[in-house]
Scaffold this motif. Sequence first.
Motif, mmCIF file in Angstrom:
data_model
loop_
_atom_site.group_PDB
_atom_site.id
_atom_site.type_symbol
_atom_site.label_atom_id
_atom_site.label_comp_id
_atom_site.label_asym_id
_atom_site.label_seq_id
_atom_site.Cartn_x
_atom_site.Cartn_y
_atom_site.Cartn_z
ATOM 1 N N SER A 1 -0.652 19.675 8.008
ATOM 2 C CA SER A 1 -0.083 18.212 8.124
ATOM 3 C C SER A 1 1.024 17.662 7.365
ATOM 4 C CB SER A 1 -0.734 16.943 8.961
ATOM 5 O OG SER A 1 -1.238 17.502 10.139
ATOM 6 N N ASN A 2 0.512 18.028 5.560
ATOM 7 C CA ASN A 2 1.424 16.793 5.193
ATOM 8 C C ASN A 2 1.181 17.160 3.596
ATOM 9 O OD1 ASN A 2 2.086 14.478 4.158
ATOM 10 N ND2 ASN A 2 0.273 13.519 3.497
ATOM 11 N N GLY A 3 0.838 18.915 3.732
ATOM 12 C CA GLY A 3 0.707 19.771 1.998
ATOM 13 C C GLY A 3 1.188 20.556 2.080
ATOM 14 N N SER A 4 0.384 21.495 1.230
ATOM 15 C CA SER A 4 0.489 22.993 1.254
ATOM 16 C C SER A 4 -0.273 23.491 0.285
ATOM 17 C CB SER A 4 1.918 23.142 0.366
ATOM 18 O OG SER A 4 2.130 23.961 -0.068
ATOM 19 N N TRP A 5 -0.745 24.642 0.403
ATOM 20 C CA TRP A 5 -1.970 25.824 -0.201
ATOM 21 C C TRP A 5 -1.381 25.664 -1.102
ATOM 22 C CZ3 TRP A 5 -6.091 26.511 2.069
ATOM 23 C CH2 TRP A 5 -6.841 26.462 3.321
ATOM 24 N N THR A 6 -2.361 26.248 -2.149
ATOM 25 C CA THR A 6 -1.815 26.693 -3.496
ATOM 26 C C THR A 6 -1.132 27.844 -3.447
ATOM 27 O OG1 THR A 6 -3.347 27.794 -4.135
ATOM 28 C CG2 THR A 6 -3.433 25.467 -4.135
ATOM 29 N N ALA A 7 0.092 28.191 -4.098
ATOM 30 C CA ALA A 7 0.717 29.605 -3.963
ATOM 31 C C ALA A 7 -0.301 30.918 -4.044
ATOM 32 C CB ALA A 7 2.312 29.408 -4.732
ATOM 33 N N THR A 8 -1.074 31.043 -4.951
ATOM 34 C CA THR A 8 -2.307 31.645 -4.676
ATOM 35 C C THR A 8 -3.160 31.796 -4.193
ATOM 36 O OG1 THR A 8 -2.991 30.894 -6.377
ATOM 37 C CG2 THR A 8 -1.226 32.023 -7.551
ATOM 38 N N ASN A 9 -4.024 30.921 -3.417
ATOM 39 C CA ASN A 9 -4.370 31.123 -2.048
ATOM 40 C C ASN A 9 -4.638 32.364 -1.767
ATOM 41 O OD1 ASN A 9 -6.130 29.629 -0.551
ATOM 42 N ND2 ASN A 9 -5.221 29.686 1.368
ATOM 43 N N PRO A 10 -3.123 33.021 -1.086
ATOM 44 C CA PRO A 10 -4.082 34.347 -0.099
ATOM 45 C C PRO A 10 -4.896 35.222 -1.285
ATOM 46 C CG PRO A 10 -1.190 33.639 -0.383
ATOM 47 C CD PRO A 10 -2.535 32.787 -0.887
ATOM 48 N N LEU A 11 -5.784 35.039 -2.668
ATOM 49 C CA LEU A 11 -5.955 36.145 -3.172
ATOM 50 C C LEU A 11 -7.377 36.638 -3.106
ATOM 51 C CD1 LEU A 11 -3.921 34.859 -7.081
ATOM 52 C CD2 LEU A 11 -3.969 37.877 -5.726
ATOM 53 N N SER A 12 -7.963 35.101 -3.181
ATOM 54 C CA SER A 12 -9.499 35.530 -2.287
ATOM 55 C C SER A 12 -9.572 36.270 -1.105
ATOM 56 C CB SER A 12 -10.193 34.721 -2.168
ATOM 57 O OG SER A 12 -10.008 33.654 -1.682
ATOM 58 N N PHE A 13 -8.350 36.367 -0.510
ATOM 59 C CA PHE A 13 -8.994 37.082 1.266
ATOM 60 C C PHE A 13 -8.099 38.572 0.882
ATOM 61 C CE2 PHE A 13 -8.680 32.451 1.644
ATOM 62 C CZ PHE A 13 -9.560 32.374 3.135
ATOM 63 N N MET A 14 -7.159 38.586 -0.113
ATOM 64 C CA MET A 14 -6.796 40.408 0.255
ATOM 65 C C MET A 14 -7.869 40.775 0.239
ATOM 66 S SD MET A 14 -3.723 39.689 0.643
ATOM 67 C CE MET A 14 -2.466 41.436 -0.300
ATOM 68 N N ASN A 15 -8.849 40.878 -0.573
ATOM 69 C CA ASN A 15 -9.523 42.173 -0.980
ATOM 70 C C ASN A 15 -11.271 41.599 -0.687
ATOM 71 O OD1 ASN A 15 -9.505 45.125 -2.227
ATOM 72 N ND2 ASN A 15 -10.474 43.919 -4.353
ATOM 73 N N MET A 16 -11.288 41.007 0.411
ATOM 74 C CA MET A 16 -12.788 41.011 0.943
ATOM 75 C C MET A 16 -12.158 40.967 2.609
ATOM 76 S SD MET A 16 -14.684 37.664 0.154
ATOM 77 C CE MET A 16 -15.030 37.618 -1.512
ATOM 78 N N PRO A 17 -12.712 41.943 3.231
ATOM 79 C CA PRO A 17 -12.832 42.017 4.732
ATOM 80 C C PRO A 17 -13.729 41.193 5.230
ATOM 81 C CG PRO A 17 -12.254 44.478 3.844
ATOM 82 C CD PRO A 17 -13.183 43.878 2.195
ATOM 83 N N LEU A 18 -13.996 40.106 5.871
ATOM 84 C CA LEU A 18 -14.582 39.063 6.241
ATOM 85 C C LEU A 18 -15.826 39.565 6.982
ATOM 86 C CD1 LEU A 18 -14.886 35.925 5.656
ATOM 87 C CD2 LEU A 18 -13.679 35.859 7.758
ATOM 88 N N LEU A 19 -14.803 40.732 7.757
ATOM 89 C CA LEU A 19 -15.861 40.566 9.391
ATOM 90 C C LEU A 19 -16.500 42.040 8.768
ATOM 91 C CD1 LEU A 19 -13.912 39.384 11.948
ATOM 92 C CD2 LEU A 19 -15.427 38.075 10.933
ATOM 93 N N THR A 20 -17.212 42.442 7.834
ATOM 94 C CA THR A 20 -17.792 43.968 8.028
ATOM 95 C C THR A 20 -18.666 44.300 8.182
ATOM 96 O OG1 THR A 20 -16.572 44.251 5.552
ATOM 97 C CG2 THR A 20 -18.062 45.462 6.267
ATOM 98 N N TYR A 21 -19.930 43.223 8.618
ATOM 99 C CA TYR A 21 -21.015 43.162 9.290
ATOM 100 C C TYR A 21 -21.229 41.943 10.400
ATOM 101 C CZ TYR A 21 -22.133 44.227 3.992
ATOM 102 O OH TYR A 21 -22.402 45.196 2.917
#
Length: 352
Positions: A264-284
């Motif tokens: 609503s009133n902000g912004s994620w950091t520009a590099t926020n996607p990095l921690s998600f790019m290489n970690m398949p969340l639902l492997t198990y």
Amino acid sequence: MRTLSILVLATLMIVGQAYSQNQKNKNSNKMNKTEQAEHYTFQLSDKVSREKVTFKNRYGIMLTGDLYVPKKHGNEPLAALAISGPFGAVKEQSSGLYAQTMAERGFATLAFDPSYTGESGGEPRNVASPDINTEDFSAAVDYLGLQQFVDRNRIGIIGICGFGGMALNATAIDKRVKAVATTSMYDMTRVMSKGYNDMVTLEQRSQMLEQLGQQRWEDAEKGTPAPSSRNLPKKLEGNEPQFIVDYFNYYHTPRGFHANSINSNGSWTATNPLSFMNMPLLTYIKEISPRPMLLIAGEKAHSRYFSEDIYKMAAEPKELMIIPNAVHVDLYDKVDIIPFDKLEIFFKEHLK
């Protein structure tokens, strides 16, 4: 930059305006958070009590939540639910509405702000992590299980939007969780690394990572993380995709706006996607079994395929419920569309 734009759009970092990196403004924002948090996008029910609580996760981050308890619940310990989401939202929005409604139906419920978000702790602000945000759910389970009026053997989770994926991951790893439900579920690691419908190519992914790496150099030099430059428009021009219009109509109107909400009133950091790019969340995901899973999605939701794919991957017992004519954000707050009767039946059956 086109590929980075695709990535940012795909991550649902749908936000109102870039926040200031000025430390003075950051301190002012912190002081105002308590006042801002008094605003809820729904009215408090006279059937429940609401109490602001705090608890630490395993990383030592102090989380803030709202604990809802039915006013008339007798002397028997209650089944309980930990609830969070959507991705970039706060407890005064959708998760709080879910928590209140389920408390009206007899559960003790805890809606919480994830780490680095809203009234919860963590620096820098407005970042996310598939690991830490999964842990946030388990920390909420810790808190609920320590309450004398809660039966710690009857705790479930509800995850909304991007926190649907976190909820499933938390359930897979935390055997204390006896049942899990998601609405408008997103796998944030999948959409950030592959784009919508997995359309990002290996070459595009490589370009994204190159650009994100360069952004890290800039952040390191300045000493503060830059905000994302791709935000929800301040006004609609009429040529936006329908799901952008839907997000705008929730986060940027009185219907769902909240000053503490990143969307609503902000912004994620520009590099926020990095921690998600290489970690398949639902492997198990199959390790949730034999505990039950309920996946709820709108028939016309752009995110519907996430729930359908997880349903195919998961082991029994599992259930997929498609809500006719509903879009993604309908399951945020439209109480005549959200299947609360189904959620009540599901959790009363499996938390007993």
